[in-house]
Design a protein around this motif. Structure first.
Motif, PDB file in Angstrom:
ATOM      1  N   CYS A 233      41.940  69.947   7.101  1.00  0.00           N
ATOM      2  CA  CYS A 233      42.610  68.947   7.931  1.00  0.00           C
ATOM      3  C   CYS A 233      41.621  68.456   8.985  1.00  0.00           C
ATOM      4  O   CYS A 233      40.984  69.248   9.673  1.00  0.00           O
ATOM      5  CB  CYS A 233      43.829  69.564   8.609  1.00  0.00           C
TER       6      CYS A 233
ATOM      7  N   GLN B  19      42.181  67.123  11.697  1.00  0.00           N
ATOM      8  CA  GLN B  19      42.626  67.316  13.082  1.00  0.00           C
ATOM      9  C   GLN B  19      42.580  68.760  13.547  1.00  0.00           C
ATOM     10  O   GLN B  19      42.224  69.041  14.680  1.00  0.00           O
ATOM     11  CB  GLN B  19      44.045  66.786  13.252  1.00  0.00           C
ATOM     12  N   CYS B  20      42.981  69.709  12.652  1.00  0.00           N
ATOM     13  CA  CYS B  20      43.058  71.091  13.118  1.00  0.00           C
ATOM     14  C   CYS B  20      42.246  72.053  12.261  1.00  0.00           C
ATOM     15  O   CYS B  20      42.133  73.228  12.590  1.00  0.00           O
ATOM     16  CB  CYS B  20      44.511  71.558  13.177  1.00  0.00           C
TER      17      CYS B  20
ATOM     18  N   HIS C 170      50.706  70.507   4.507  1.00  0.00           N
ATOM     19  CA  HIS C 170      50.340  70.416   5.919  1.00  0.00           C
ATOM     20  C   HIS C 170      50.173  68.975   6.392  1.00  0.00           C
ATOM     21  O   HIS C 170      49.521  68.179   5.735  1.00  0.00           O
ATOM     22  CB  HIS C 170      49.028  71.186   6.132  1.00  0.00           C
TER      23      HIS C 170
ATOM     24  N   HIS D   4      50.503  66.435  10.352  1.00  0.00           N
ATOM     25  CA  HIS D   4      50.825  66.413  11.776  1.00  0.00           C
ATOM     26  C   HIS D   4      51.820  65.287  12.043  1.00  0.00           C
ATOM     27  O   HIS D   4      51.749  64.234  11.422  1.00  0.00           O
ATOM     28  CB  HIS D   4      49.567  66.173  12.608  1.00  0.00           C
TER      29      HIS D   4
HETATM   30 ZN   LIG Z   1      46.086  69.919  10.760  1.00  0.00          ZN
END
Ligand SMILES: [Zn+2]
Ligand SMILES: [Zn+2]
Length: 196
Positions: free
Chosen positions: A159, A161-162, A172, A174
């Motif tokens: 991911c 973002q994370c 998964h 966001h």
């Molecule tokens: Zn993420």
């Protein structure tokens, strides 16, 4: 000075180097030379490299053709997982007889000899008695290292973002708060206040 026959990469070719039309099979493991790749991607020094092929004598040297298999360690470009895979590649190289090279460099065929010099040409040692394949293994494997290794073709990666591994967490995602909708929500609230 170390003797060539003590090198783990020396192959005795005296029997075939005597005349043209002979063949010597090679089917053995050799230790991986140093300097193939780095910590991230490469072949560990000393790892078993399997070489299967032959030396075939022609008039002015030996043609070496082989398949080379080596355990390459790498990191998946997308998910950073370690990968250890056997990579197999084919190689064709030329081991010219030394006296031919000396004759060429001493005589008027200098230019031709220079043109024949290529990265796939390696010298025979001890008057043609041994072929040392250390440099050949290193050159071939360095060239074959994958540039963008993947743990599998359809790796989903991480991911952005994370950093969660999307292979293990395919669902998964966001909650995205889009700034445009945030603006609309404000406007709506404002209109509602004005109506009251
Ligand atoms: Zn993420
Ligand atoms: Zn991956």
């Amino acid at each position: 000075m170390p003797r060539i026959e003590d090198s783990p990469w020396a192959i005795s070719v005296a029997q075939v180097a005597s005349r043209a039309g002979l063949s010597k099979a090679v089917d053995a493991d050799f230790p991986a030379p140093s300097g193939i790749g780095d910590e991230v991607i490469g072949v560990k020094e000393g790892a078993d490299v399997h070489v299967s092929g032959s030396f075939d004598s022609i008039v002015d040297g030996l043609i070496f053709t082989a398949r080379i298999s080596a355990p390459v360690h790498a990191e998946c470009t997308r998910c950073l997982k370690p990968i250890v895979k056997d990579w197999t590649t084919s190689v064709t190289a030329f081991f010219p007889y030394e006296d031919k090279r000396e004759a060429a460099s001493a005589g008027e065929v200098d230019i031709v000899a220079g043109e024949e010099e290529s990265e796939d040409t390696y010298p025979l040692l001890s008057n043609g008695a041994f072929a040392d394949i250390e440099a050949l293994l290193r050159d071939t494997l360095v060239e074959e290292l994958p540039l963008q290794p993947l743990c599998r073709e359809d790796c989903r990666g991480l991911c952005s973002q994370c950093g969660v591994d999307l292979n293990e967490n395919p669902k998964h995602h966001h909650e995205v708060t889009d700034i445009r909708f945030a603006g609309l929500a404000d406007l709506k609230a404002q209109l509602e206040r004005e109506q009251q």
